[in-house]
Scaffold this motif. Sequence first.
Motif: not given
Length: 421
Positions: A124-125, A233, A128, A155
């Motif tokens: 998820l990082s 997130p 983002a 994110a």
Amino acid sequence: MDTIASLFSFITTPVSWVIVQFHKVYGALFGDDSGWAWGLSIVSLVVLIRICLIPLFVKQIKSTRNMQVLQPKMKAIQERYKNDKQRQSEEMMKLYKETGTNPLSSCLPILAQSPFFFALYHVLSSIASGKKIGAINQDLLNSAREAHIFGAPLAAKFTDSVEKVTALDASLTDVRIVTAIMIVLMSASQFFTQRQLMTKNVDLTVKTPYMQQQKMLMYIFPVIFAVMGINFPVGVLVYWLTTNVWTMGQQMYVINQNPTPGSKAQDAYLQRVLKSVTSHGEVRGRTRRKMVKAIVAKGSDRNDIERKFITGLGKLGLAAQEDGSVAKSETATAEAEGGQAHKRQQPKRQTKAKRQTTGATAGGAKEAEPAAAGSKTSLQKKDAPQDDQPKSAGKPASGSSRQAKSGQRKGPQRPKHPSKK
């Protein structure tokens, strides 16, 4: 960050691949760019991971049961070394080693989830940051960045700046409201899960290091996740909230179906079994028969809750059998009624004032008895004939009425020999 992600690619790649497969299924229903498609993919990932962790959960349950079996021995160690805490801890650790019990086994599911949690966080990082990772290509990356859950991008974080949130086509207010609500729910579910374990499924008659550990975790874990949650997130918060809800439901099922002996949950469970036996005249269900069978096998080692259950069956004219069933028994009924009659015949405890009054009355009666006996003796002496009184040789009988001189015996004296006159 790239270096760390590359080192753990053996975890991030499988996790991203699983998410992509679930996204294909939900994308056909809700649309590829829908937040529901990506959100449900994360929820499905949690369910899959928890299903894989069921063997660890079973091991955790077995270890917990071993801890329950050791409760009497732990209590004996506590009482024996109550003034020596160091020796008490040493004996506890020795007992754990001899029986192969690990009091930290309750943390196994959390430790096993940590690699997946770490992998999902990096996935998820990367989304983002607009970077491809694992099985997520550029098209999937763009789709995930456009996905929103209640107005918050998957994110986005609570601590993100306005510029970063705006780049994700969202409002900072929406992001913080959604993340704050999810953090509160995540911490509350964690606390409720631990509290449910401590208040309902623990034998509170014995205090052990295991109980102290659980009590500590009940308060520490929610605080830790609340503090860490502001850096998670939205997608990770969805993951952790889902796993907490799963754990809570799984634990509720275990408490209701297989409670800890001596706990409040066992009392409620046996009351339900007794109510069912009252209605149907038999023990219904394989799990319930297994529980009754275990209680019968304990014999005199039953706890107070189990004895209460056996007594309740006796009042119904039933007795528990070795196979877990129940059968009619007049002996059980007589024993239950005899126990109640004996209990009713116990005298009530008197108040302090009443005990003092009773004691004073008894003391007066005791003092009156010697006085009455003395009066009776004097009357007998008074009424006795004169011929029965001993007399001194050559002296009138009146001499016996005089008081005895110092050094002489009181009462009638023997007559002296004539040669000693």
